[in-house]
Design an enzyme around this catalytic site. Structure first.
Site, PDB file in Angstrom:
ATOM      1  N   ASP A 167       0.838  -1.211   0.000  1.00  0.00           N
ATOM      2  CA  ASP A 167       0.000   0.000   0.000  1.00  0.00           C
ATOM      3  C   ASP A 167       0.867   1.253   0.000  1.00  0.00           C
ATOM      4  O   ASP A 167       0.583   2.218  -0.709  1.00  0.00           O
ATOM      5  CB  ASP A 167      -0.873   0.046   1.252  1.00  0.00           C
ATOM      6  CG  ASP A 167      -2.001  -0.942   1.208  1.00  0.00           C
ATOM      7  OD1 ASP A 167      -2.564  -1.145   0.125  1.00  0.00           O
ATOM      8  OD2 ASP A 167      -2.309  -1.520   2.253  1.00  0.00           O
TER       9      ASP A 167
HETATM   10  C1  LIG Z   1     -11.352  -1.444  -0.061  1.00  0.00           C
HETATM   11  C2  LIG Z   1     -12.271  -2.365  -0.892  1.00  0.00           C
HETATM   12  C3  LIG Z   1     -11.788  -3.809  -0.712  1.00  0.00           C
HETATM   13  C4  LIG Z   1     -13.704  -2.229  -0.338  1.00  0.00           C
HETATM   14  O1  LIG Z   1     -14.560  -2.964  -1.160  1.00  0.00           O
HETATM   15  P1  LIG Z   1     -16.150  -2.745  -1.163  1.00  0.00           P
HETATM   16  O2  LIG Z   1     -16.597  -2.585   0.258  1.00  0.00           O
HETATM   17  O3  LIG Z   1     -16.760  -3.849  -1.952  1.00  0.00           O
HETATM   18  O4  LIG Z   1     -16.359  -1.297  -1.828  1.00  0.00           O
HETATM   19  P2  LIG Z   1     -16.389  -0.728  -3.348  1.00  0.00           P
HETATM   20  O5  LIG Z   1     -15.013  -0.479  -3.837  1.00  0.00           O
HETATM   21  O6  LIG Z   1     -17.248  -1.563  -4.202  1.00  0.00           O
HETATM   22  O7  LIG Z   1     -17.031   0.695  -3.109  1.00  0.00           O
HETATM   23  C5  LIG Z   1     -18.358   0.899  -2.605  1.00  0.00           C
HETATM   24  C6  LIG Z   1     -18.326   1.181  -1.137  1.00  0.00           C
HETATM   25  O8  LIG Z   1     -17.507   2.292  -0.849  1.00  0.00           O
HETATM   26  C7  LIG Z   1     -17.827   2.729   0.471  1.00  0.00           C
HETATM   27  N1  LIG Z   1     -17.631   4.186   0.527  1.00  0.00           N
HETATM   28  C8  LIG Z   1     -16.516   4.783   0.970  1.00  0.00           C
HETATM   29  N2  LIG Z   1     -16.616   6.111   0.898  1.00  0.00           N
HETATM   30  C9  LIG Z   1     -17.836   6.382   0.414  1.00  0.00           C
HETATM   31  C10 LIG Z   1     -18.541   7.586   0.140  1.00  0.00           C
HETATM   32  N3  LIG Z   1     -18.000   8.779   0.343  1.00  0.00           N
HETATM   33  N4  LIG Z   1     -19.779   7.500  -0.339  1.00  0.00           N
HETATM   34  C11 LIG Z   1     -20.339   6.290  -0.565  1.00  0.00           C
HETATM   35  N5  LIG Z   1     -19.730   5.114  -0.318  1.00  0.00           N
HETATM   36  C12 LIG Z   1     -18.486   5.152   0.159  1.00  0.00           C
HETATM   37  C13 LIG Z   1     -19.239   2.265   0.748  1.00  0.00           C
HETATM   38  O9  LIG Z   1     -19.175   1.349   1.788  1.00  0.00           O
HETATM   39  C14 LIG Z   1     -19.637   1.613  -0.565  1.00  0.00           C
HETATM   40  O10 LIG Z   1     -20.414   0.477  -0.364  1.00  0.00           O
HETATM   41  P3  LIG Z   1     -22.007   0.511  -0.636  1.00  0.00           P
HETATM   42  O11 LIG Z   1     -22.537   1.490   0.385  1.00  0.00           O
HETATM   43  O12 LIG Z   1     -22.403  -0.895  -0.393  1.00  0.00           O
HETATM   44  O13 LIG Z   1     -22.209   0.971  -2.044  1.00  0.00           O
HETATM   45  C15 LIG Z   1     -12.298  -1.967  -2.380  1.00  0.00           C
HETATM   46  O14 LIG Z   1     -12.763  -0.633  -2.470  1.00  0.00           O
HETATM   47  C16 LIG Z   1     -10.992  -2.089  -3.101  1.00  0.00           C
HETATM   48  O15 LIG Z   1     -10.571  -3.159  -3.533  1.00  0.00           O
HETATM   49  N6  LIG Z   1     -10.303  -0.950  -3.307  1.00  0.00           N
HETATM   50  C17 LIG Z   1      -9.054  -0.872  -4.081  1.00  0.00           C
HETATM   51  C18 LIG Z   1      -7.851  -1.383  -3.325  1.00  0.00           C
HETATM   52  C19 LIG Z   1      -7.607  -0.647  -2.025  1.00  0.00           C
HETATM   53  O16 LIG Z   1      -7.393   0.555  -1.990  1.00  0.00           O
HETATM   54  N7  LIG Z   1      -7.643  -1.421  -0.945  1.00  0.00           N
HETATM   55  C20 LIG Z   1      -7.460  -0.912   0.395  1.00  0.00           C
HETATM   56  C21 LIG Z   1      -6.013  -0.620   0.637  1.00  0.00           C
HETATM   57  S1  LIG Z   1      -5.681  -0.846   2.344  1.00  0.00           S
HETATM   58  C22 LIG Z   1      -5.058  -2.397   2.539  1.00  0.00           C
HETATM   59  O17 LIG Z   1      -4.536  -2.929   1.647  1.00  0.00           O
HETATM   60  C23 LIG Z   1      -5.146  -3.094   3.854  1.00  0.00           C
HETATM   61  O18 LIG Z   1      -5.915  -2.677   4.713  1.00  0.00           O
HETATM   62  O19 LIG Z   1      -4.462  -4.118   3.992  1.00  0.00           O
END
Ligand SMILES: CC(C)(COP(=O)(O)OP(=O)(O)OC[C@H]1O[C@@H](n2cnc3c(N)ncnc32)[C@H](O)[C@@H]1OP(=O)(O)O)[C@@H](O)C(=O)NCCC(=O)NCCSC(=O)C(=O)O
Length: 395
Positions: A167
């Site tokens: 990261d």
């Molecule tokens: C972090 C994740 C695994 C989370 O996956 P998911 O929960 O399935 O989320 P999605 O990406 O599909 O994004 C939709 C969700 O974003 C969240 N979300 C966050 N901020 C917002 C705002 N401002 N508004 C609305 N929704 C938001 C919310 O819960 C949404 O879910 P709904 O409300 O249901 O729509 C993914 O986003 C991901 O793979 N990201 C890219 C890689 C990354 O950066 N990983 C984290 C690095 S830290 C790391 O590696 C570590 O901890 O170890």
């Protein structure tokens, strides 16, 4: 004096570490960074150590940022986000591919509002390909890049780092990518998309693994603290229970180490002439160096290596870093005022610029601390804030 990045406006709509840390690095040099958060808060706020219910990691990751809550899943949140985008140079996000598009906030939409926008998309696996929809974490990148396979003891399991290594590397790379895209934008007026897959930058840092396999068919085995490229190279226990690390990547240093530990005869061995050959004799060399070190206290070892102009470092904890005179001279640790915790210490900006240095003005703010201020710029008044709060768009 203006800051290096003054006038650059960044929306940090990312969560956890990789995306947000890239925004922190830009904020440190004067970019105005507005953190857009889910009304429940970025999970990083409750990640790891807390003091009096305040997340300590967030204090560092959120430094120099303004904190705005905005639920992007709602039409009202999307409309306000578009307004913010119109005034921004950069958006950093880490939703899975398709999420921004589902909210009507894909790049095609955003560039209609702001053709100069740089959209940095940080994901586990990239925007395309069979794994692109998978949730991603740095841990998976440490596994898939080949890092874990070469890390650990020869007879032990593949090993993961106990901190967000992939990261962090992805964050540094994202900051670099954003600056590259801004440079191109300044020349052409046109923005573009940064597609940053966390699995990739760590692979670049792993060095010659790929070209070695390509050219020789060789895979690097796990060697614990030892190196394939030089010896002595290891951690060694001192008489007083401390530890030191040494490396001998340069031949001159390897020779000085053997003279210092009273074993100059090794230098005359034909195999001593190259690092790779020395590495094959790591057992003998470690024994010679390790037994000399074991008879001395840590500070004595460090002093003797310094006098001999050989390379050594004590193995520090965070506590040692905070009292070391070299870090002190560099100003590596900053003390930052904070309304919630009082003065807090954290790592300073990443490097020193002689004319436009970076600085840390504030630690990570409470959730939504700047929602009224920032949305107020777009005509959102008290009554509007109440209505948005009622609908769960802000907190
Ligand atoms: C972090 C994740 C695994 C989370 O996956 P998911 O929960 O399935 O989320 P999605 O990406 O599909 O994004 C939709 C969700 O974003 C969240 N979300 C966050 N901020 C917002 C705002 N401002 N508004 C609305 N929704 C938001 C919310 O819960 C949404 O879910 P709904 O409300 O249901 O729509 C993914 O986003 C991901 O793979 N990201 C890219 C890689 C990354 O950066 N990983 C984290 C690095 S830290 C790391 O590696 C570590 O901890 O170890």
């Amino acid at each position: 004096m203006t800051d290096a990045l003054s006038g650059v406006r960044v929306l940090d709509a990312a969560t956890l570490f990789a995306g947000p840390l890239a925004a922190t690095l830009l904020a440190d040099f004067g970019a105005e960074v507005v953190k857009i958060e889910h009304p429940k808060g970025d999970p990083v706020r409750s990640h790891g150590a807390q003091r009096d219910g305040v997340g300590l990691w967030w204090k560092m990751l959120g430094r120099n940022k303004r904190a705005v809550t905005l639920y992007l899943g709602s039409p009202e949140g999307q409309e306000l986000f578009r307004k913010l985008v119109a005034d921004s140079d950069v958006v950093i996000e880490n939703f899975r591919p398709g999420t921004l598009e589902r909210w009507g906030l894909g790049y095609d939409e955003l560039k209609k509002i702001n053709p100069g926008l740089v959209l940095a998309r940080v994901t586990g696996f990239g925007q395309t390909g069979p794994y692109s929809r998978r949730p991603g974490f740095g841990t998976l990148a440490e596994a898939m890049s080949g890092f874990a396979a070469i890390t650990g003891e020869p007879d032990g399991p593949p090993t993961l780092p106990p901190f967000g290594l992939a990261d962090g590397i992805a964050a540094l790379t994202t900051a670099y990518a954003v600056m590259t895209a801004l440079r191109a934008r300044d020349a052409t007026g046109e923005g573009q998309v940064v597609d940053l897959a966390i699995i990739e930058p760590i692979l670049t840092l792993l060095g010659p693994q790929i070209i070695t396999y390509d050219q020789l068919g060789e895979l690097q085995a796990r060697t614990g603290n030892r190196s394939h490229n030089n010896a002595p190279r290891n951690t060694y226990r001192t008489r007083d229970g401390g530890w030191v690390a040494i490396s001998t990547s340069a031949q001159s240093i390897a020779e000085r180490v053997m003279r210092l530990v009273g074993r100059p005869e090794f230098i005359d061995e034909p195999w001593f002439a190259t690092g790779a050959e020395r590495a094959k004799h790591a057992d003998e060399l470690d024994e010679a160096v390790g037994s000399w070190i074991a008879e001395r206290d840590r500070d004595e070892v460090v002093r003797a290596f310094e006098e001999a102009e050989a390379a050594v470092a004590p193995i520090y904890t965070a506590a040692d870093v905070m009292t070391d005179p070299q870090f002190d001279a560099l100003g590596t640790i900053a003390t930052v005022p904070d309304d919630e915790l009082g003065p807090v210490k954290m790592q300073n900006v990443l490097f020193r610029l002689s004319r436009t240095p970076g600085r840390i003005e504030s630690a990570g703010p409470p959730l939504g601390a700047h929602t009224a201020e920032i949305l107020g710029r777009y005509g959102v008044g008290e009554a509007d804030l109440d209505a948005l709060r009622e609908k769960g768009v802000i907190r």
